[in-house]
Design an enzyme around this catalytic site. Structure first.
Site, mmCIF file in Angstrom:
data_model
loop_
_atom_site.group_PDB
_atom_site.id
_atom_site.type_symbol
_atom_site.label_atom_id
_atom_site.label_comp_id
_atom_site.label_asym_id
_atom_site.label_seq_id
_atom_site.Cartn_x
_atom_site.Cartn_y
_atom_site.Cartn_z
ATOM 1 N N CYS A 1 15.576 29.951 -17.859
ATOM 2 C CA CYS A 1 16.231 31.208 -18.229
ATOM 3 C C CYS A 1 17.755 31.076 -18.068
ATOM 4 O O CYS A 1 18.250 30.052 -17.601
ATOM 5 C CB CYS A 1 15.707 32.337 -17.357
ATOM 6 S SG CYS A 1 16.286 32.176 -15.664
ATOM 7 N N HIS B 1 0.848 -1.186 0.000
ATOM 8 C CA HIS B 1 0.000 0.000 0.000
ATOM 9 C C HIS B 1 0.893 1.248 0.000
ATOM 10 O O HIS B 1 2.052 1.191 0.429
ATOM 11 C CB HIS B 1 -0.852 0.038 1.257
ATOM 12 C CG HIS B 1 -1.862 -1.058 1.348
ATOM 13 N ND1 HIS B 1 -2.868 -1.046 2.284
ATOM 14 C CD2 HIS B 1 -2.027 -2.190 0.633
ATOM 15 C CE1 HIS B 1 -3.615 -2.122 2.133
ATOM 16 N NE2 HIS B 1 -3.126 -2.832 1.138
ATOM 17 N N CYS C 1 19.066 30.006 -14.718
ATOM 18 C CA CYS C 1 18.792 28.625 -14.283
ATOM 19 C C CYS C 1 19.519 27.562 -15.104
ATOM 20 O O CYS C 1 19.832 26.495 -14.567
ATOM 21 C CB CYS C 1 17.292 28.347 -14.310
ATOM 22 S SG CYS C 1 16.410 29.291 -13.064
ATOM 23 N N HIS D 1 13.326 31.541 -8.869
ATOM 24 C CA HIS D 1 12.680 30.851 -9.983
ATOM 25 C C HIS D 1 12.226 29.444 -9.554
ATOM 26 O O HIS D 1 12.763 28.878 -8.596
ATOM 27 C CB HIS D 1 13.630 30.745 -11.169
ATOM 28 C CG HIS D 1 14.057 32.089 -11.686
ATOM 29 N ND1 HIS D 1 14.615 32.263 -12.911
ATOM 30 C CD2 HIS D 1 13.979 33.323 -11.124
ATOM 31 C CE1 HIS D 1 14.867 33.554 -13.086
ATOM 32 N NE2 HIS D 1 14.501 34.212 -12.015
ATOM 33 N N GLU E 1 12.758 26.524 -10.838
ATOM 34 C CA GLU E 1 13.843 25.522 -10.846
ATOM 35 C C GLU E 1 14.743 25.713 -9.623
ATOM 36 O O GLU E 1 15.218 24.747 -9.030
ATOM 37 C CB GLU E 1 14.717 25.670 -12.097
ATOM 38 C CG GLU E 1 14.004 25.575 -13.415
ATOM 39 C CD GLU E 1 13.498 26.932 -13.909
ATOM 40 O OE1 GLU E 1 12.923 27.703 -13.115
ATOM 41 O OE2 GLU E 1 13.666 27.206 -15.101
ATOM 42 N N CYS F 1 -5.824 2.285 5.451
ATOM 43 C CA CYS F 1 -6.322 1.115 6.173
ATOM 44 C C CYS F 1 -5.505 0.938 7.449
ATOM 45 O O CYS F 1 -4.483 1.602 7.640
ATOM 46 C CB CYS F 1 -6.197 -0.123 5.291
ATOM 47 S SG CYS F 1 -4.485 -0.547 4.965
HETATM 48 N N1 LIG Z 1 12.169 28.961 -16.244
HETATM 49 C C1 LIG Z 1 11.667 30.003 -15.591
HETATM 50 C C2 LIG Z 1 11.373 31.191 -16.253
HETATM 51 C C3 LIG Z 1 10.828 32.216 -15.541
HETATM 52 N N2 LIG Z 1 10.542 32.072 -14.232
HETATM 53 C C4 LIG Z 1 9.856 33.126 -13.486
HETATM 54 O O1 LIG Z 1 8.950 33.746 -14.377
HETATM 55 C C5 LIG Z 1 8.875 35.149 -14.129
HETATM 56 C C6 LIG Z 1 9.328 35.937 -15.339
HETATM 57 O O2 LIG Z 1 8.611 35.519 -16.434
HETATM 58 P P1 LIG Z 1 8.716 36.229 -17.856
HETATM 59 O O3 LIG Z 1 7.546 35.770 -18.648
HETATM 60 O O4 LIG Z 1 10.048 36.060 -18.479
HETATM 61 O O5 LIG Z 1 8.607 37.799 -17.553
HETATM 62 P P2 LIG Z 1 7.349 38.642 -17.183
HETATM 63 O O6 LIG Z 1 7.835 40.045 -16.965
HETATM 64 O O7 LIG Z 1 6.620 38.028 -16.049
HETATM 65 O O8 LIG Z 1 6.413 38.597 -18.460
HETATM 66 P P3 LIG Z 1 6.647 39.175 -19.974
HETATM 67 O O9 LIG Z 1 6.647 37.934 -20.828
HETATM 68 O O10 LIG Z 1 5.474 40.075 -20.250
HETATM 69 O O11 LIG Z 1 7.938 39.900 -20.014
HETATM 70 C C7 LIG Z 1 9.772 35.387 -12.937
HETATM 71 O O12 LIG Z 1 8.952 35.321 -11.784
HETATM 72 C C8 LIG Z 1 10.729 34.200 -12.938
HETATM 73 O O13 LIG Z 1 11.122 33.879 -11.659
HETATM 74 C C9 LIG Z 1 10.842 30.887 -13.604
HETATM 75 O O14 LIG Z 1 10.552 30.710 -12.419
HETATM 76 N N3 LIG Z 1 11.430 29.875 -14.281
#
Ligand SMILES: Nc1ccn([C@@H]2O[C@H](COP(=O)(O)OP(=O)(O)OP(=O)(O)O)[C@@H](O)[C@H]2O)c(=O)n1
Length: 422
Positions: free
Chosen positions: A334, A14, A337, A306, A308, A39
């Site tokens: 990004c 379980h 990351c 972020h 990740e 259970c």
């Molecule tokens: N792989 C990723 C990409 C982005 N983020 C988070 O996403 C947000 C930024 O997103 P993004 O779309 O790039 O920017 P915004 O300003 O929110 O939107 P826009 O597309 O209008 O610029 C941030 O909080 C960042 O921490 C994340 O956690 N992990």
């Protein structure tokens, strides 16, 4: 709060027993969440480990408590077990309670509307301009049907009787009973909407992006249904974001060398997270603006952690160099990351690729495309079927949505959340 494990039942054990084997006395002071009331076999061990709280879904998916006519002996056992569970509950320190927080008003509507904005839906919609997003609605209907049959009991009288046998007679009278059913239904709708945002549709799925130099074993994509399942988990996490505008979720799984016993095959949970301000901060402690705001000092980017990064920070297991570990992220990782993921030793990335290759003012997504040594799988049309949106086999589709393979269906149907008698 940190998640230390996700387990489901296997052929022999379980889910509660598996949690116990995996974590032992580390379960002390943990909160456990069950898809049904555990259970006595599981509960006695869990209580003994010193857990803090056990929350369970107020239904019995196998309806084992109701099969009196067809199977009197096992129903008798199930009733005896329910009594033992009540005794364990009342004589233990752990709080054993129903898992159900009513959702905030408009949450179901909000999630339904926003889940179509995810990359996975948008990509399909863009690839077929004339088909709008009706396939999302069809897919959502399918998921609703599937989850209702798994998590809800359609017959109200039968549900009442199950609640009574479980010791929840206080929920059997109206308005409490109808509120309970509505709350359960709302959660099913949320889950179905989120699952439909990573739809089974045509030849869309996670496929290798770019020509990359990685070793052969790490290059192998997970089965599409497993990859989708993990991405749905990441998408659910994205809804917990503290960013006003962009929610991102991430979850890390890894594959053990030997096949595990925890019902998740060889895969085990490593960690998960979503984008949020530093732990413990209050709503107004940090700026929330995006890079359209001219004043750079009041932009969010230098403060927000972020998805990740949170998944890596609050992971409960090490990332082992000789095991295939994989991260599922709802957005393209990004530039901050990408080196972290590679440096942590993660072997595969499954991601959406919104913004990939873009350089924004405070956040850029340039490195993902160039990343070598980590296999990348992005949501796209299968490279083998780039021009084949339609299936040749018409029976494989229903309302434009691919039907789940029948073998998968059968395996899914026969999977009990907690095997054996109640
Ligand atoms: N792989 C990723 C990409 C982005 N983020 C988070 O996403 C947000 C930024 O997103 P993004 O779309 O790039 O920017 P915004 O300003 O929110 O939107 P826009 O597309 O209008 O610029 C941030 O909080 C960042 O921490 C994340 O956690 N992990």
């Amino acid at each position: 709060m940190k998640i230390v494990g996700l387990h489901c039942s296997s052929t022999d054990l379980h889910a509660g027993q598996i949690a116990l084997i995996k974590h032992g006395s580390r379960l002390k002071n943990c909160d456990l969440y069950f898809s049904r009331k555990p259970c006595s076999t599981c509960l006695k061990m869990i209580v003994n480990a010193g857990v803090n709280r056990i929350s369970y879904w107020p239904a019995d998916p196998e309806i084992s408590l109701q099969n009196e006519v067809s199977n009197p002996t096992s129903t008798e056992d199930a009733k005896l077990d329910a009594k033992a569970v009540e005794r364990l509950k009342s004589n233990s320190r752990a709080r054993v309670c129903v898992l159900l927080q009513p959702l905030v008003c408009y949450m179901v509507q909000f999630i339904e509307e926003t889940s179509t904005k995810f990359d996975f839906i948008q990509k399909i919609a863009k690839s077929q301009p004339d088909c709008n997003t009706d396939f999302y609605t069809a897919c959502r209907q399918e998921r609703i049907k599937e989850y209702e049959s798994l998590f809800l009991i359609s017959n109200e009288e039968m549900h009442k009787q199950i609640l009574m046998t479980m010791g929840l007679e206080n929920l059997c009278e109206n308005p409490y009973f109808s509120n309970l059913r509505q709350n359960m239904k709302d959660l099913v709708l949320v889950l179905a909407s989120v699952a439909a945002s990573v739809p089974v549709y045509g030849y869309f799925g996670f496929y290798k992006s770019g020509s990359q130099q990685t070793n052969e074993a790490d290059d192998q994509c997970l089965p599409q249904d497993v990859a989708r399942h993990c991405m749905i988990q990441a998408t659910l996490l994205a809804y917990r974001t503290e960013d006003h505008k962009t929610g991102v979720g991430a979850i890390i799984w890894a594959e053990e060398k030997s096949r595990g016993c925890d019902g998740t095959g060889a895969m085990y949970f490593v960690g998960c997270g979503y984008n949020a301000f530093p732990v413990g901060s209050e709503y107004a402690d940090f700026p929330h603006m995006d890079d359209k705001q001219k004043d750079r000092e009041i932009r969010k980017f230098r403060y927000i952690i972020h998805a990740e990064q949170n998944a890596l920070t609050f992971r409960c297991r090490e990332i082992k160099p000789d095991e295939r570990s994989m991260i599922f992220v709802t957005k393209c990782p990004c530039d901050e990351c990408v080196p972290l993921i590679k440096g942590a030793g993660i072997k595969q990335i499954y991601a959406g690729d919104v913004d990939a290759g873009k350089k924004k003012a405070d956040i850029s997504y340039m490195k993902f495309g160039e990343l070598e040594g980590v296999s990348k799988f992005t949501w796209q049309l299968s490279p083998l079927h780039t021009n084949a949106l339609e299936f040749h086999d018409p029976t494989a589709r229903e309302n434009g949505v691919q039907k789940t393979k029948s073998l998968d269906d059968q395996q899914h149907q026969s999977k009990k959340l907690c095997l054996g008698h109640y």
